[in-house]
Every structure is written in structure tokens, then in C-alpha cells.
Design a protein around this motif. Structure first.
Motif, PDB file in Angstrom:
ATOM      1  N   SER A  98     -17.790  14.707  59.483  1.00 11.99           N
ATOM      2  CA  SER A  98     -18.995  15.055  60.234  1.00 11.99           C
ATOM      3  C   SER A  98     -18.597  15.641  61.578  1.00 11.99           C
ATOM      4  CB  SER A  98     -19.870  13.815  60.471  1.00 11.99           C
ATOM      5  OG  SER A  98     -20.453  13.354  59.279  1.00 11.99           O
ATOM      6  N   LEU A  99     -19.399  16.586  62.037  1.00 14.37           N
ATOM      7  CA  LEU A  99     -19.227  17.179  63.358  1.00 14.37           C
ATOM      8  C   LEU A  99     -20.486  16.897  64.163  1.00 14.37           C
ATOM      9  CD1 LEU A  99     -17.711  18.955  65.407  1.00 14.37           C
ATOM     10  CD2 LEU A  99     -18.644  20.961  64.231  1.00 14.37           C
ATOM     11  N   TYR A 100     -20.311  16.251  65.315  1.00 11.47           N
ATOM     12  CA  TYR A 100     -21.418  15.813  66.150  1.00 11.47           C
ATOM     13  C   TYR A 100     -21.563  16.686  67.390  1.00 11.47           C
ATOM     14  CZ  TYR A 100     -20.580  11.329  63.719  1.00 11.47           C
ATOM     15  OH  TYR A 100     -20.381  10.340  62.795  1.00 11.47           O
ATOM     16  N   PHE A 101     -22.822  16.933  67.766  1.00 14.24           N
ATOM     17  CA  PHE A 101     -23.160  17.651  68.989  1.00 14.24           C
ATOM     18  C   PHE A 101     -24.048  16.726  69.820  1.00 14.24           C
ATOM     19  CE2 PHE A 101     -22.049  20.731  65.849  1.00 14.24           C
ATOM     20  CZ  PHE A 101     -21.396  21.747  66.531  1.00 14.24           C
ATOM     21  N   VAL A 102     -23.609  16.424  71.045  1.00 16.62           N
ATOM     22  CA  VAL A 102     -24.275  15.430  71.888  1.00 16.62           C
ATOM     23  C   VAL A 102     -24.970  16.128  73.049  1.00 16.62           C
ATOM     24  CG1 VAL A 102     -23.972  13.332  73.233  1.00 16.62           C
ATOM     25  CG2 VAL A 102     -22.510  13.744  71.249  1.00 16.62           C
ATOM     26  N   PHE A 103     -26.288  15.954  73.129  1.00 16.54           N
ATOM     27  CA  PHE A 103     -27.114  16.601  74.146  1.00 16.54           C
ATOM     28  C   PHE A 103     -27.742  15.564  75.075  1.00 16.54           C
ATOM     29  CE2 PHE A 103     -27.221  19.412  70.454  1.00 16.54           C
ATOM     30  CZ  PHE A 103     -27.048  20.675  71.008  1.00 16.54           C
ATOM     31  N   VAL A 104     -27.912  15.955  76.336  1.00 14.96           N
ATOM     32  CA  VAL A 104     -28.699  15.181  77.293  1.00 14.96           C
ATOM     33  C   VAL A 104     -29.563  16.156  78.085  1.00 14.96           C
ATOM     34  CG1 VAL A 104     -26.966  13.356  77.505  1.00 14.96           C
ATOM     35  CG2 VAL A 104     -26.935  15.277  79.105  1.00 14.96           C
ATOM     36  N   PRO A 105     -30.686  15.693  78.651  1.00 12.48           N
ATOM     37  CA  PRO A 105     -31.491  16.583  79.489  1.00 12.48           C
ATOM     38  C   PRO A 105     -30.663  17.131  80.653  1.00 12.48           C
ATOM     39  CG  PRO A 105     -32.718  14.596  78.936  1.00 12.48           C
ATOM     40  CD  PRO A 105     -31.312  14.367  78.476  1.00 12.48           C
ATOM     41  N   GLU A 106     -30.864  18.389  80.960  1.00 13.66           N
ATOM     42  CA  GLU A 106     -30.094  19.025  82.019  1.00 13.66           C
ATOM     43  C   GLU A 106     -30.224  18.289  83.339  1.00 13.66           C
ATOM     44  OE1 GLU A 106     -31.149  23.124  82.217  1.00 13.66           O
ATOM     45  OE2 GLU A 106     -30.893  23.427  80.059  1.00 13.66           O
ATOM     46  N   THR A 107     -31.417  17.780  83.637  1.00 12.11           N
ATOM     47  CA  THR A 107     -31.634  17.117  84.921  1.00 12.11           C
ATOM     48  C   THR A 107     -30.905  15.777  85.010  1.00 12.11           C
ATOM     49  OG1 THR A 107     -33.668  16.125  84.050  1.00 12.11           O
ATOM     50  CG2 THR A 107     -33.878  18.198  85.271  1.00 12.11           C
ATOM     51  N   LEU A 108     -30.583  15.181  83.876  1.00  9.99           N
ATOM     52  CA  LEU A 108     -29.902  13.882  83.887  1.00  9.99           C
ATOM     53  C   LEU A 108     -28.392  13.998  83.775  1.00  9.99           C
ATOM     54  CD1 LEU A 108     -32.243  11.764  81.579  1.00  9.99           C
ATOM     55  CD2 LEU A 108     -32.322  12.039  84.072  1.00  9.99           C
ATOM     56  N   ASN A 123     -29.532   4.645  75.113  1.00 11.33           N
ATOM     57  CA  ASN A 123     -30.141   5.578  76.054  1.00 11.33           C
ATOM     58  C   ASN A 123     -31.135   6.460  75.308  1.00 11.33           C
ATOM     59  OD1 ASN A 123     -30.746   7.736  77.784  1.00 11.33           O
ATOM     60  ND2 ASN A 123     -28.766   7.583  78.805  1.00 11.33           N
ATOM     61  N   ALA A 124     -32.403   6.302  75.606  1.00 14.76           N
ATOM     62  CA  ALA A 124     -33.453   7.019  74.877  1.00 14.76           C
ATOM     63  C   ALA A 124     -33.463   8.509  75.156  1.00 14.76           C
ATOM     64  CB  ALA A 124     -34.819   6.425  75.224  1.00 14.76           C
ATOM     65  N   ASP A 125     -32.716   8.956  76.169  1.00 15.81           N
ATOM     66  CA  ASP A 125     -32.705  10.377  76.515  1.00 15.81           C
ATOM     67  C   ASP A 125     -31.631  11.165  75.781  1.00 15.81           C
ATOM     68  OD1 ASP A 125     -34.819  10.376  78.492  1.00 15.81           O
ATOM     69  OD2 ASP A 125     -33.453   9.191  79.738  1.00 15.81           O
ATOM     70  N   VAL A 126     -30.700  10.499  75.137  1.00 22.89           N
ATOM     71  CA  VAL A 126     -29.620  11.171  74.416  1.00 22.89           C
ATOM     72  C   VAL A 126     -30.112  11.639  73.053  1.00 22.89           C
ATOM     73  CG1 VAL A 126     -27.354  10.837  73.339  1.00 22.89           C
ATOM     74  CG2 VAL A 126     -27.839   9.846  75.582  1.00 22.89           C
ATOM     75  N   ARG A 127     -29.670  12.826  72.649  1.00 21.83           N
ATOM     76  CA  ARG A 127     -29.992  13.345  71.323  1.00 21.83           C
ATOM     77  C   ARG A 127     -28.693  13.794  70.656  1.00 21.83           C
ATOM     78  NH1 ARG A 127     -33.679  10.973  72.597  1.00 21.83           N
ATOM     79  NH2 ARG A 127     -35.879  11.560  72.719  1.00 21.83           N
ATOM     80  N   ILE A 128     -28.507  13.417  69.399  1.00 20.44           N
ATOM     81  CA  ILE A 128     -27.275  13.712  68.670  1.00 20.44           C
ATOM     82  C   ILE A 128     -27.603  14.357  67.330  1.00 20.44           C
ATOM     83  CG2 ILE A 128     -25.171  12.756  67.661  1.00 20.44           C
ATOM     84  CD1 ILE A 128     -25.535  10.379  69.631  1.00 20.44           C
ATOM     85  N   ILE A 129     -27.016  15.528  67.097  1.00 14.37           N
ATOM     86  CA  ILE A 129     -27.092  16.187  65.787  1.00 14.37           C
ATOM     87  C   ILE A 129     -25.730  16.040  65.122  1.00 14.37           C
ATOM     88  CG2 ILE A 129     -27.397  18.334  64.528  1.00 14.37           C
ATOM     89  CD1 ILE A 129     -29.217  19.315  66.737  1.00 14.37           C
ATOM     90  N   GLN A 130     -25.733  15.508  63.916  1.00 11.70           N
ATOM     91  CA  GLN A 130     -24.513  15.319  63.149  1.00 11.70           C
ATOM     92  C   GLN A 130     -24.596  16.187  61.887  1.00 11.70           C
ATOM     93  OE1 GLN A 130     -22.387  11.781  60.479  1.00 11.70           O
ATOM     94  NE2 GLN A 130     -24.208  11.355  61.678  1.00 11.70           N
ATOM     95  N   TYR A 131     -23.688  17.145  61.755  1.00  8.04           N
ATOM     96  CA  TYR A 131     -23.615  17.959  60.544  1.00  8.04           C
ATOM     97  C   TYR A 131     -22.602  17.319  59.604  1.00  8.04           C
ATOM     98  CZ  TYR A 131     -26.162  21.508  63.173  1.00  8.04           C
ATOM     99  OH  TYR A 131     -27.112  22.185  63.909  1.00  8.04           O
ATOM    100  N   LEU A 190     -18.573  16.691  71.974  1.00  3.73           N
ATOM    101  CA  LEU A 190     -18.429  16.867  70.537  1.00  3.73           C
ATOM    102  C   LEU A 190     -17.650  15.688  69.971  1.00  3.73           C
ATOM    103  CD1 LEU A 190     -17.131  20.545  70.515  1.00  3.73           C
ATOM    104  CD2 LEU A 190     -19.479  19.827  70.031  1.00  3.73           C
ATOM    105  N   ALA A 191     -17.820  15.449  68.685  1.00  6.86           N
ATOM    106  CA  ALA A 191     -17.003  14.447  68.006  1.00  6.86           C
ATOM    107  C   ALA A 191     -16.866  14.802  66.540  1.00  6.86           C
ATOM    108  CB  ALA A 191     -17.612  13.055  68.155  1.00  6.86           C
TER     109      ALA A 191
END
Length: 213
Positions: A98-108, A123-131, A190-191
Motif C-alpha cells: 500500500s502507498l499512503y498519502f497523508v494530508f492536513v489542513p494548510e492552516t494547521l 486527530n480528526a483533522d488528518v486525512r489519509i488515502i491509502q492505495y 508518504l508511507a
């Protein structure tokens, strides 16, 4: 096995629109998810992994010129595969790679500087897409992660369990909108993982030619 990431990365400043190739030679670290379970990673021109009834992740921080990335492409290969699994089932979701992409709001993003590797858990503000390459799902299916806070992470199935070699090209912005709604924030890390502990099987795989755009 719990495979949803909880990563923190050094970030500061505004998101840049520039991106480019990602090196596997330096900057990557393994994070065990269990005291007695670890994959074998090789770092060089490509990232290789061998997983023998085990699970762990290899992760890296991203330089600020990559924070604004909205697409990615890579090549990956599987020489030995786990059996098909249901990636929506906690504790039964083995997958080859799996390849992970880790996003957070720009302001945070600036406030995360210096945070520890597990500090984003919950952390409720983190979003992770795992392919994922694995499972028994239709290509492109968006699968809510059975781990972490609801709505934090998804798996997008790209390849069912099996061997072979393929090139991938993904639209991160479009997949983010499908998974979470809205536009992604800063791509801070990334992970890569392999997960074979539930089926007690063996994975031999590699990933390379990773480019962010």
C-alpha cells in the motif's frame, strides 16, 4: 492488524505548487506496529519489502515543495502475494503493498512541526488515502478504513491480490473529493506498507518511480 497510519511530519509555511520525483534512498524510516512484527525493507533506487506473517510501515516526511501535490504516479511489482482478503474488515485486511498519502489542513500544518510519529492518532483533522494492491475489491472502490476515527482514512483498491508489475497514475484531488469531499490540504508525508500477519503468508514486492505533481 492495525495498519491505518498515525504519522507526524515536519511542516512549516505555505503550500507550494511544485513537486517532483520522490527518492527512496534517504529519509525513510520503519515504524513497527507490533513489538514482535516487522517487515524487511530495502531502500535504494526502489523500495523493496519482504513480509513474512508480519506488518509494519516505512514512512517519510515531504519537503515543502511537495505539499501542494495533487497527483502521483509510480511503478510497483509483486513477486509473491497474500491471498484475497476483505480490506474493510479489521484484523482480516492483509494486502501486498500500500502507498499512503497523508494530508492536513494548510492552516494547521505549521503547528505540527516537531510532532512525534504517533501524535496524529485520533486527530480528526488528518486525512489519509491509502492505495492498495490486495484484497478482492473492484478497481477504484473507496473503502472506509476500519481503523482510526471515522472519516479519517480510506483505502482505494487498485489491484486485487496476485502477482505482476504495473504502472499507476492517480488523481489525488479527485480521489480526495470522492473520499472526503472538498479539496485536499497540505500533503505532508508518504508511507509504504506490506501486511501479511493475519493470513500468515509471504509478500515479496517493490515500489519505484514515484513522482508527485
Amino acid at each position: 492488524m492495525r495498519i491505518m497510519l498515525s504519522l507526524a511530519f515536519v511542516v512549516a509555511g505555505a503550500v507550494s505548487a511544485q513537486a517532483g520525483p520522490v527518492s527512496f534512498e534517504t529519509g525513510w524510516q520503519e515504524q513497527r506496529l507490533s513489538l514482535f512484527s516487522s517487515n524487511a525493507y530495502g531502500f535504494g533506487e526502489t523500495l523493496t519489502l519482504v513480509s513474512e506473517g508480519s506488518v509494519s510501515i516505512a514512512w517519510t516526511r515531504l519537503a515543502r515543495e511537495n505539499w501542494g501535490s495533487r497527483g502521483a504516479s509510480w511503478s510497483w511489482r509483486v513477486d509473491q502475494s497474500v491471498p484475497p482478503t476483505d480490506l474493510s474488515v479489521k484484523g482480516g485486511d492483509d494486502r501486498n503493498i500500500s502507498l499512503y498519502f497523508v494530508f492536513v489542513p494548510e492552516t494547521l500544518a505549521p503547528g505540527l512541526e516537531g510532532a512525534g510519529i504517533r501524535s496524529l492518532l485520533g486527530n480528526a483533522d488528518v486525512r489519509i488515502i491509502q492505495y492498495a494492491w490486495g484484497g478482492n475489491h473492484a478497481t477504484g472502490q473507496v473503502i472506509p478504513s476500519p481503523y482510526g476515527p471515522p472519516g479519517q482514512g480510506v483505502t482505494i483498491a487498485l489491484r486485487q491480490a496476485g502477482t505482476g508489475a504495473f504502472d499507476e497514475n492517480v488523481d489525488l484531488a479527485a480521489d480526495y473529493a470522492r473520499a472526503f469531499g472538498g479539496a485536499p490540504g497540505a500533503l505532508i508525508g508518504l508511507a509504504v506498507s506490506g501486511d501479511s500477519d493475519d493470513t500468515r503468508s509471504v509478500i515479496r514486492a517493490a515500489l519505484g518511480n514515484l513522482v508527485l505533481r
